[in-house]
Design a protein around this motif. Structure first.
Motif, PDB file in Angstrom:
ATOM      1  N   ALA B 133      22.967   9.627  79.136  1.00  0.00           N
ATOM      2  CA  ALA B 133      22.199   8.492  79.650  1.00  0.00           C
ATOM      3  C   ALA B 133      21.082   9.037  80.523  1.00  0.00           C
ATOM      4  N   MET B 134      19.906   8.454  80.401  1.00  0.00           N
ATOM      5  CA  MET B 134      18.784   8.884  81.238  1.00  0.00           C
ATOM      6  C   MET B 134      18.217   7.690  81.981  1.00  0.00           C
ATOM      7  N   LEU B 135      18.363   7.679  83.298  1.00  0.00           N
ATOM      8  CA  LEU B 135      17.782   6.614  84.122  1.00  0.00           C
ATOM      9  C   LEU B 135      16.491   7.162  84.704  1.00  0.00           C
ATOM     10  N   GLY B 136      15.389   6.694  84.159  1.00  0.00           N
ATOM     11  CA  GLY B 136      14.080   7.237  84.526  1.00  0.00           C
ATOM     12  C   GLY B 136      13.525   8.034  83.368  1.00  0.00           C
ATOM     13  N   THR B 137      12.361   7.585  82.859  1.00  0.00           N
ATOM     14  CA  THR B 137      11.743   8.309  81.739  1.00  0.00           C
ATOM     15  C   THR B 137      10.324   8.741  82.128  1.00  0.00           C
ATOM     16  N   GLY B 138      10.227   9.287  83.328  1.00  0.00           N
ATOM     17  CA  GLY B 138       8.930   9.762  83.813  1.00  0.00           C
ATOM     18  C   GLY B 138       8.648  11.193  83.378  1.00  0.00           C
ATOM     19  N   THR B 139       7.876  11.875  84.212  1.00  0.00           N
ATOM     20  CA  THR B 139       7.374  13.219  83.890  1.00  0.00           C
ATOM     21  C   THR B 139       8.470  14.187  83.462  1.00  0.00           C
ATOM     22  N   GLN B 140       9.606  14.153  84.107  1.00  0.00           N
ATOM     23  CA  GLN B 140      10.645  15.147  83.884  1.00  0.00           C
ATOM     24  C   GLN B 140      11.523  14.859  82.657  1.00  0.00           C
ATOM     25  N   SER B 141      11.468  13.626  82.146  1.00  0.00           N
ATOM     26  CA  SER B 141      12.508  13.181  81.205  1.00  0.00           C
ATOM     27  C   SER B 141      12.536  13.940  79.883  1.00  0.00           C
ATOM     28  N   GLU B 142      11.387  14.161  79.249  1.00  0.00           N
ATOM     29  CA  GLU B 142      11.403  14.851  77.957  1.00  0.00           C
ATOM     30  C   GLU B 142      11.917  16.281  78.096  1.00  0.00           C
ATOM     31  N   PHE B 143      11.548  16.927  79.212  1.00  0.00           N
ATOM     32  CA  PHE B 143      11.998  18.303  79.426  1.00  0.00           C
ATOM     33  C   PHE B 143      13.525  18.356  79.570  1.00  0.00           C
ATOM     34  N   GLN B 144      14.077  17.352  80.291  1.00  0.00           N
ATOM     35  CA  GLN B 144      15.533  17.267  80.434  1.00  0.00           C
ATOM     36  C   GLN B 144      16.197  17.105  79.067  1.00  0.00           C
ATOM     37  N   ALA B 145      15.673  16.179  78.275  1.00  0.00           N
ATOM     38  CA  ALA B 145      16.284  15.906  76.965  1.00  0.00           C
ATOM     39  C   ALA B 145      16.299  17.161  76.098  1.00  0.00           C
ATOM     40  N   LEU B 146      15.190  17.876  76.053  1.00  0.00           N
ATOM     41  CA  LEU B 146      15.112  19.072  75.212  1.00  0.00           C
ATOM     42  C   LEU B 146      15.976  20.210  75.750  1.00  0.00           C
ATOM     43  N   ALA B 147      16.067  20.323  77.068  1.00  0.00           N
ATOM     44  CA  ALA B 147      16.920  21.379  77.642  1.00  0.00           C
ATOM     45  C   ALA B 147      18.379  21.121  77.298  1.00  0.00           C
ATOM     46  N   PHE B 148      18.802  19.851  77.406  1.00  0.00           N
ATOM     47  CA  PHE B 148      20.209  19.542  77.129  1.00  0.00           C
ATOM     48  C   PHE B 148      20.523  19.704  75.642  1.00  0.00           C
ATOM     49  N   ARG B 149      19.572  19.384  74.775  1.00  0.00           N
ATOM     50  CA  ARG B 149      19.832  19.615  73.352  1.00  0.00           C
ATOM     51  C   ARG B 149      19.866  21.115  73.056  1.00  0.00           C
ATOM     52  N   GLY B 150      18.920  21.843  73.627  1.00  0.00           N
ATOM     53  CA  GLY B 150      18.864  23.274  73.360  1.00  0.00           C
ATOM     54  C   GLY B 150      20.098  24.016  73.847  1.00  0.00           C
ATOM     55  N   VAL B 151      20.609  23.620  75.007  1.00  0.00           N
ATOM     56  CA  VAL B 151      21.687  24.381  75.640  1.00  0.00           C
ATOM     57  C   VAL B 151      23.068  23.812  75.323  1.00  0.00           C
ATOM     58  N   LEU B 152      23.189  22.480  75.254  1.00  0.00           N
ATOM     59  CA  LEU B 152      24.508  21.870  75.033  1.00  0.00           C
ATOM     60  C   LEU B 152      24.642  21.210  73.660  1.00  0.00           C
ATOM     61  N   GLY B 153      23.551  21.129  72.912  1.00  0.00           N
ATOM     62  CA  GLY B 153      23.620  20.493  71.599  1.00  0.00           C
ATOM     63  C   GLY B 153      23.629  18.973  71.634  1.00  0.00           C
ATOM     64  N   LEU B 154      23.404  18.386  72.813  1.00  0.00           N
ATOM     65  CA  LEU B 154      23.360  16.929  72.962  1.00  0.00           C
ATOM     66  C   LEU B 154      22.211  16.327  72.160  1.00  0.00           C
ATOM     67  N   ASN B 155      22.492  15.278  71.397  1.00  0.00           N
ATOM     68  CA  ASN B 155      21.419  14.720  70.577  1.00  0.00           C
ATOM     69  C   ASN B 155      21.217  13.223  70.757  1.00  0.00           C
ATOM     70  N   ARG B 156      22.190  12.535  71.400  1.00  0.00           N
ATOM     71  CA  ARG B 156      22.074  11.085  71.553  1.00  0.00           C
ATOM     72  C   ARG B 156      21.657  10.744  72.986  1.00  0.00           C
ATOM     73  N   LEU B 157      20.575   9.971  73.126  1.00  0.00           N
ATOM     74  CA  LEU B 157      20.034   9.609  74.438  1.00  0.00           C
ATOM     75  C   LEU B 157      20.058   8.092  74.603  1.00  0.00           C
ATOM     76  N   GLN B 158      20.606   7.625  75.712  1.00  0.00           N
ATOM     77  CA  GLN B 158      20.598   6.201  76.057  1.00  0.00           C
ATOM     78  C   GLN B 158      19.701   6.057  77.290  1.00  0.00           C
ATOM     79  N   VAL B 159      18.519   5.473  77.104  1.00  0.00           N
ATOM     80  CA  VAL B 159      17.493   5.572  78.146  1.00  0.00           C
ATOM     81  C   VAL B 159      17.143   4.228  78.769  1.00  0.00           C
ATOM     82  N   TRP B 160      16.736   4.308  80.039  1.00  0.00           N
ATOM     83  CA  TRP B 160      16.340   3.100  80.767  1.00  0.00           C
ATOM     84  C   TRP B 160      15.327   3.457  81.837  1.00  0.00           C
ATOM     85  N   ASP B 161      14.300   2.603  81.950  1.00  0.00           N
ATOM     86  CA  ASP B 161      13.311   2.749  83.015  1.00  0.00           C
ATOM     87  C   ASP B 161      12.787   1.357  83.323  1.00  0.00           C
TER      88      ASP B 161
END
Lengths: 343, 343
Positions: B133-161
């Protein structure tokens, strides 16, 4: 875009403008900032010590402009063909936090140190001063000589250094510029009859470059070299006989000549003299001592002076230092705009 | 010469290398430095506060390399079309004190913050985590999503802003990259069923983005947005229910979520978990909280990673930052070498 003055540009600027004129003009910037001293944020410098030296960050702000300097001090660097002190600095806009100006400061620090010395001597030395003794003819020496001539009209120099090569270099650089230079046979010989004594040696040690009996009444002492913990140049007796003026008391007690004295040893902050809030020289027999260590506000003034001086010139380049996407929340879009395929 | 990576070059490097690959590789640099945490000089950051924001200098050193970052934080900047946070950083050689590498760090800070989050989540989240889950989709959000997929294999995002434009931007940037993205109807909706919750909002206020009843057992919370005094995102009850992991306790007590708690509120420094000196997750029902504020060592690791990554590439330029006369005592000769006439 941030304006950047590199080594080539500052040297070109200094050579084309003239070092003596720069120093003379810079004094006015520094003095204006010293007169409004209470308006500055005076954070302590942040030092990172290692066995061979120190790296420091020196920040300050006047509420409109923020500035900091990076500076190292590595006494053994010259033995490896490197500078003891190198520096660079940055100005930023307090309202936005964005950097605006960035410069080399090895040269600029040499300039601001000399300009500060001359500013203080103008306030403290006897008005009729015309001879300066210089103990130490290293990196800082020529800048000191030109600043004192530009600001006080001093033209006679009595110089001494334990390193003959440094003396030769000093003569080579300054003899063509119209100074009357006497190479002394000892520190005592150099000091004899001088109105102002500048000590600028570089050893990282508690040395006694100047002893009490060398100092005649009425002299102004411009003590540059004692500028870090464990490094002093003056006989403690001189500090007791004279009146000591400092930049920022808290810092000077750690780094200056007065680290030899008790924590409550009386000193006057020079900004108070310049702002008319404290007395400087009282009479012609008083010994005045400027215990200089260098303070962030001088760097701030020097950076602002340089920023103004190079405006509308070719002495700077624009560099792209701040990522600035059209949509402030879309940094990612900016970063990946040129992406050839997948991110 | 100092190597300089400007905005154009870091963007070109990121676009050509791929942000996800960069993040994944950078995690290894950061983790290696966290494992040798006691070998770093951990000076406090030096902050200069003003009504609109803060400018900070963040230095550190491992005894061989010194690094610092300049960073601002101005929450009202986006309303003027500016970035909330911009940064640049420098590496230097401790032996000589000379700067060696200099880079923009607005982009690099975004990368290192996301890489640090993913590094910590790899140590603390349940191994089978696949939804964030991502609360806040500002400047940092895409970098977080890609880091978590790259390192943990996470692929499903539930987002809210609360800002629909920020949500649109997030979808536009990440939908083409193969994520499964669900736009939630509320923070509670976004969090429901998630293994990991990332909070990254930007208001400079004590807000409650995540309340206690939203948090299910076993979740790992990656709390990014509470990163300065007076700015928090989490309900204090969550901190009491879970176990809190921090970068550097002394700094996090001032800047992090735990500024809401007593000064002796128990926390674990994450380097101890990574170095095998403390337990991370104990069981599948434990709530783990990474109270992230950002620390100088992460910037140091990121700068060293970038320095290595751009070596032998065209992603940097050489700049002349250090005045280096042949005779170290003859700075004056260097400055006036090009002098047309008198100095």
């Amino acid at each position: 875009m941030v304006r950047f003055v590199d080594v080539g540009n500052i040297n070109r600027w200094a050579a084309e403008t003239g070092v003596e004129r720069i120093l003379t003009d810079m004094v006015e910037y520094i003095e204006r900032d010293f007169r409004r001293w209470p308006s500055f944020d005076k954070a302590p410098r942040v030092a990172s010590h290692s066995p061979l030296g120190v790296i420091e960050l020196m920040p300050t702000s006047d509420g409109e402009t923020y500035g900091f300097k990076y500076v190292n001090g590595h006494p053994s660097n010259p033995s490896r063909g490197l500078q003891t002190v190198t520096a660079f600095g940055v100005l930023a806009d307090v309202q936005s936090g964005y950097p605006t100006f960035w410069s080399e400061m090895t040269v600029l620090t040499a300039l601001r140190t000399a300009a500060t010395s001359a500013m203080v001597a103008r306030a403290l030395a006897r008005p009729a001063s015309h001879t300066m003794a210089m103990l130490g003819t290293g990196t800082q020496s020529e800048f000191q000589a030109l600043a004192f001539r530009g600001v006080l009209g001093l033209n006679r120099l009595q110089v001494w250094d334990t390193d003959p090569a440094a003396l030769d270099k000093f003569l080579r650089n300054l003899a063509p510029l119209g100074f009357e230079i006497v190479v002394a046979t000892s520190a005592a010989d150099a000091v004899f009859g001088a109105d102002i004594i500048t000590t600028c040696t570089a050893d990282k040690a508690n040395a006694t470059v100047l002893t009490d009996e060398m100092v005649e009444p009425g002299v102004h002492i411009n003590a540059i070299g004692g500028d870090c913990p464990g490094k002093t140049e003056l006989d403690a007796a001189i500090l007791l006989r004279g009146d000591v003026f400092v930049e920022f008391t808290a810092q000077t007690r750690i780094e200056g000549e007065i680290q030899q004295m008790d924590p409550d040893f009386p000193v006057t902050e020079i900004w108070q003299v310049l702002a008319g809030q404290a007395v400087g020289r009282r009479d012609d027999r008083q010994i005045t001592v400027f215990d200089s260590v260098g303070f962030a506000i001088e760097d701030f003034s020097a950076l602002r002076f340089l920023q103004d001086a190079v405006d509308h010139t070719t002495f700077y380049t624009d560099i792209d230092l701040v990522a600035d996407p059209d949509d402030p929340k879309d940094l990612f879009g900016l970063v990946t705009a040129g992406s050839p395929a997948l991110v």
